[in-house]
Structures are given as structure tokens and as C-alpha cells.
Design an enzyme around this catalytic site. Structure first.
Site, PDB file in Angstrom:
ATOM      1  N   CYS A 151      47.336  50.520  37.928  1.00 32.24           N
ATOM      2  CA  CYS A 151      47.731  51.995  38.082  1.00 32.24           C
ATOM      3  C   CYS A 151      47.334  52.713  39.002  1.00 32.24           C
ATOM      4  CB  CYS A 151      47.767  52.386  36.462  1.00 32.24           C
ATOM      5  SG  CYS A 151      47.817  51.415  34.852  1.00 32.24           S
ATOM      6  N   HIS A 168      45.555  27.631  36.063  1.00 30.92           N
ATOM      7  CA  HIS A 168      44.649  27.832  37.550  1.00 30.92           C
ATOM      8  C   HIS A 168      44.020  28.443  37.018  1.00 30.92           C
ATOM      9  CE1 HIS A 168      43.541  30.001  40.893  1.00 30.92           C
ATOM     10  NE2 HIS A 168      44.023  29.235  41.551  1.00 30.92           N
TER      11      HIS A 168
END
Length: 536
Positions: free
Chosen positions: A80, A251
């Protein structure tokens, strides 16, 4: 009320002349009004993806029909506050050092709205801003500062859904509806009477997930909540269950993110489908709020005189890549909606160029006819949406053929940098050496399931060189590391010897309380590695 007669009004609006057709062009009679609507966590792919039949978004579709859609728009940081800092400053995250949800722009920073006000615009903003500091808890801060520590701790509540019992409830996110009401009231009572142009900013929280009610605000925003009214607008049969890589094949940064987001456990297909369905329902509610603004403009005869921009700070993974929330460079998290309509804006145009939120600042100034500062990271999007281009080579002069996104906050244990071009997405981590990069060919692998970085070393190297020419990312990563360590030491000293007890009572408590000495030792080892974080 909009929600009772939306279908009829939309049909009428669609039959009306396009806002850009026959309307006042920029600079003829005066600068147009501007309305910017920014939601939170809206997956941009929902606004254009071919064959997407999962839900109807009538007002986003209205903007598509009567304006320009940017098919490849991205956040500059998938969280945000840093994202909004980029939007309001026109600068990349590393230039403003907006590292996380509690370190954004200086409160006195000159934003695009400040500049427009100085040039005669009446300015008004309602709702979520979050460009100086966003919502965060003590847990958020400590989690971000200690992301380099060699431990795994669940930082979020397990994602869940909540269906409200009132089947006819239309205003689920009441706070956002109040913001929308305030904005439309302002249009009706003040804006319509202004002699000069105005710029109105409306910041919504939807479709951001809600805080988990069972454990309070500090447990994280892990609840997807809606009502039967909105859920009925979602076509469940069209919901795609995303493919996940086995945990052992993920990953390492993805695994860390999945673990800290509490998503490494077992999820049934029904659970995943429900989370996605509820998220889409929340998107439908956000679209209706956008509709309230558009309809108010139309009813007041302001729509033909107003440029409307709709976008979001970032997207929402909604269980793609075994994650929810954002903080990721995968498409669901990083791809944002960006639609513009109004006088001088071409109707029913789809722009394939890669663009990003730093382009909002120069675009708004360009709309207002204000000279653009020379130091901005972004470029005006008006040439792509309002001018006739004769050839593809001309496109290259209007905006670079790449965008940059970066992330330095919690739920990810390494600073992350994404370079997106027409075909490729290259993701580098930390210093560029200690963590393996990722490369995806989005033309053949839109779901980003196959990392081909080692398969195509020449392309990987070329993209890495290009990324380094834009930002010295190993140096930025080191700077963030120093900042995180210095902030943690300062906080640890402020709480004294009880720092472990404080952490044990944050939302980490379920893990920390089981083996406190294990985690304390990991913190001690991390602090000893570089005793003076200001000089490492």
C-alpha cells in the site's frame, strides 16, 4: 439508490455520447475537471483479460467503452504505502526511500495535487491516502525489520472467507460506502457550483481483505468477506483453480512468502475456490462504488467536462502461487487496472504498452496543461491515449519500453526488483548473487509457472544489465538492510530485556512461544554479523 437500479442506468449511460466525443478538448475552454478513484488490491487483469467471464464489472466496462484502457499497467511497489508514495510523487520507490508501510513520503512532500492546487484547481480528497504512512501494526514493523533473520515465522492468519448472514446486504464495506457518499455529496453541493476546475481524489479500501475478526487487528488482513448479494454476481464455474508448484520446488523467496502468509498447509479446492469467489465479489462491490461517482458526474452534467481515472495500488494473489495478499511480483499482485476517460481521451482504445503508477503524476499535470518537472520517474500517458500514432516506432518515444517495480517490506526475505518489458518479466533479488533470479516469458507462460532464467542466460544477463542501468539494486538492497537493522536495534533497546516477551505477544506468538530461545538466538546471530549496521 444505485444498487437497486444499476442495470437500467448503465444501459442508459452506455447509450449516451462518449465523454471524449464532442466534449471539450484539453486547452480549448479551460482545463477539465479530474476525478481519480483508487481502490486497494484490485487485480488489473480483471479489467481486460480475454475470455474472463468470472464476474461483470459494469462501470469498469463503461470506462473501457468510453475511454482508454492500459492493458499492462503495474504498481511500482506491491504494497500500500510505497505504491501510493510512487503514485503521489511520480518517483520510483528507491528515490523516495519509501521502504515499507510505515516509511513513505515526508508529510510536507509536494504531490501532484499540491501542484494542481497552485495552478488554480480546487482540490478535494476523501478516503484512503496512505502515501506518508499506511496501516501497519507493531508486528508489521518487526516483521519487516527482521526479514533477514534466519528463521520462519507465520506472520498472517490463514486466509479465510466470511459470508454475512443478511442475504440482501449491499453495503458490506460500510466505511468505503461512506467515503463514496461524501464524495458524491461534495460533487452535488460544491463541485457543481465551482467557477474553475476541480480535482477530486477518492481512495477505497476494497477489495483489500478484511482483518481477521477472531484475533483482532494484529493478526493480519486475511478474511475475504462479502454478502450473498455480491457473491451472486460471481460465476463460480468460471473460477480458475491456480496450479501450484510443489513446496520443495518453490523459489526460496516464494517459499518464505508462502510460509509467512500461512499458506503452506493443506487447502482443498473448495477452500481455494471460495477465497477467489469472495475476492471477486469484493471487486464487484468496488466497481459499484466507482459507479456511484460516474453516475453523480453524469447526473450533474459534469461527465463531459471531467477526466476520470481509475486504478489501484496493487493487486491480490487470491491463492495464486500458493499465496494471498500482495508483496509479490507475480501478475496477480503487481498488475493493476488503469482506465482513463473524458474530454480529449480516445474512446474504446486498448493500449498494450507497459506503464506504471509513477506515470499518474505527469499525466495529471499534462491533463491540466501544467509544465512537467524534469526529475520525474514517470511519463505522461496522454500521448498514448489522446494522439493518433502513425507507426510503432513513434510509440517508443512516448514511454520507455519497460517499467520498474520493487519491494522492501515484510513477508519477503529479500529486496525484490522487477523489470517488465513487452515479453519478459525479470525478477532480481538482494545483491543479485545470493538469491537466484527469475525470468518468465509472459507471451507463452502467462501464469508464470516456469522460471527460465538459467535456460536463457543471455536474455537474463541482458535484462539484468538493463535493470542495473535503471537502479543500482545491490546498493539499494544494502541500504534497506542497514535501515532495517538500525530500526530493529532502536526498537529492541526501547523495550529493554523484555523484547522477546513483546514479540511473543504479537501475532507471531503461535510460533515464537513454542521455541523462544531458538528465535532469540537467530536474532542474536543476525545482530552479531554486522555489529554496526550504519557502516555495513
Amino acid at each position: 439508490m444505485l444498487l437497486l437500479w444499476v442495470s437500467a442506468v448503465v444501459a442508459s449511460a452506455l447509450a449516451a455520447p462518449a465523454p471524449g466525443a464532442g466534449g471539450r478538448r484539453r486547452g480549448e475552454v479551460g482545463a477539465p475537471n479530474v476525478v481519480v478513484v483508487v481502490s486497494d488490491s484490485f487485480d488489473g487483469r480483471l479489467t481486460f483479460q480475454p475470455g474472463n467471464q468470472v464476474l461483470k464489472l459494469p462501470f469498469i466496462n463503461f470506462m473501457k467503452t468510453h475511454g482508454t484502457s492500459f492493458l499492462n499497467a503495474y504498481t511500482n511497489s506491491p504494497i500500500c504505502c510505497p505504491s501510493r508514495a510512487a503514485m503521489w510523487s511520480g518517483l520510483f520507490t528507491h528515490l523516495t526511500e519509501s521502504w515499507n508501510n510505515f516509511k513513505g513520503l515526508d508529510p510536507n512532500y509536494t504531490t501532484w495535487m499540491d501542484v494542481m492546487e497552485k495552478h488554480g484547481y480546487r482540490t478535494q480528497k476523501f478516503g484512503k491516502l496512505d502515501y506518508t504512512s499506511g496501516h501497519h501494526s507493531l508486528s508489521n514493523r518487526v516483521e519487516a525489520w527482521t526479514r533477514d533473520v534466519a528463521f520462519l515465522l507465520r506472520q498472517e492468519g490463514r486466509p479465510m472467507v466470511n459470508l454475512l448472514p443478511d442475504k440482501n446486504k449491499t453495503r458490506v464495506m460500510e466505511k468505503d460506502w461512506k467515503i463514496t457518499d461524501r464524495a458524491t455529496d461534495w460533487l452535488r453541493k460544491e463541485a457543481v457550483h465551482l467557477a474553475g476546475p476541480f480535482v477530486l481524489y477518492v481512495g477505497l479500501n476494497l477489495p483489500h481483505p478484511y482483518p481477521s475478526p477472531s484475533s483482532g487487528e494484529n493478526f493480519g488482513a486475511s478474511t475475504f468477506q462479502t454478502s450473498h448479494y455480491w457473491l451472486k454476481k460471481v460465476y463460480r464455474d468460471a473460477i480458475k483453480i491456480p496450479k501450484w508448484s510443489p513446496l520443495a520446488e518453490m523459489h526460496p523467496v516464494d517459499y518464505y512468502s508462502s510460509y509467512t502468509k500461512n499458506c503452506t498447509g493443506k487447502f482443498t479446492k473448495k477452500e481455494i475456490k471460495n477465497i477467489r469467489a469472495f475476492y471477486y465479489a469484493m471487486c464487484a462491490e468496488a466497481d459499484a462504488m466507482l459507479g456511484e461517482i460516474i453516475l453523480a458526474l453524469r447526473q450533474l452534467d459534469l461527465l463531459q467536462k471531467t477526466v476520470v481515472i481509475y486504478t489501484s495500488d496493487h493487486g491480490e494473489l487470491a491463492m495464486e502461487h500458493r499465496q494471498f495478499y500482495k508483496m509479490s511480483m507475480y501478475e496477480a499482485s503487481a498488475h493493476v487496472p488503469l482506465l482513463i476517460m473524458g474530454p480529449g481521451i480516445k474512446a474504446n482504445v486498448q493500449v498494450p504498452n507497459v506503464v506504471s503508477l509513477v506515470d499518474i503524476y505527469p499525466t495529471l499535470l499534462d491533463i491540466a496543461g501544467i509544465p512537467l518537472p524534469q526529475n520525474l520517474s514517470g511519463y505522461s500517458l496522454l500521448p498514448l491515449s489522446s494522439e493518433t500514432l502513425r507507426n510503432k516506432n513513434e510509440l517508443k518515444t512516448l514511454h520507455p519500453p519497460w517499467i520498474l517495480s520493487e519491494f522492501h517490506g515484510c513477508n519477503v526475505n529479500a529486496s525484490t526488483y522487477m523489470l517488465r518489458t513487452k515479453r519478459w518479466k525479470y525478477i532480481a533479488y538482494a545483491d543479485g548473487a545470493s538469491v537466484l533470479p527469475q525470468l518468465f516469458d509472459l507471451s507463452s507462460d502467462p501464469d508464470e509457472l516456469t522460471n527460465i532464467a538459467t535456460k536463457f542466460p543471455e536474455i537474463t544477463s541482458s535484462l539484468d544489465q538493463k535493470l542495473r542501468s535503471i537502479v543500482n539494486y545491490p546498493e539499494v538492497s544494502a541500504s534497506v538492510h542497514r535501515y532495517n537493522k538500525a530500526q530493529f536495534i532502536q526498537w529492541k533497546q526501547s523495550v529493554g530485556q523484555n523484547y522477546s516477551n513483546v514479540i511473543a505477544n504479537l501475532r507471531w506468538h503461535q510460533d515464537w512461544l513454542k521455541e523462544p530461545r531458538k528465535y532469540e538466538s537467530a536474532v542474536d546471530q543476525w545482530l552479531k554479523t554486522h555489529k554496526n549496521p550504519e557502516t555495513t
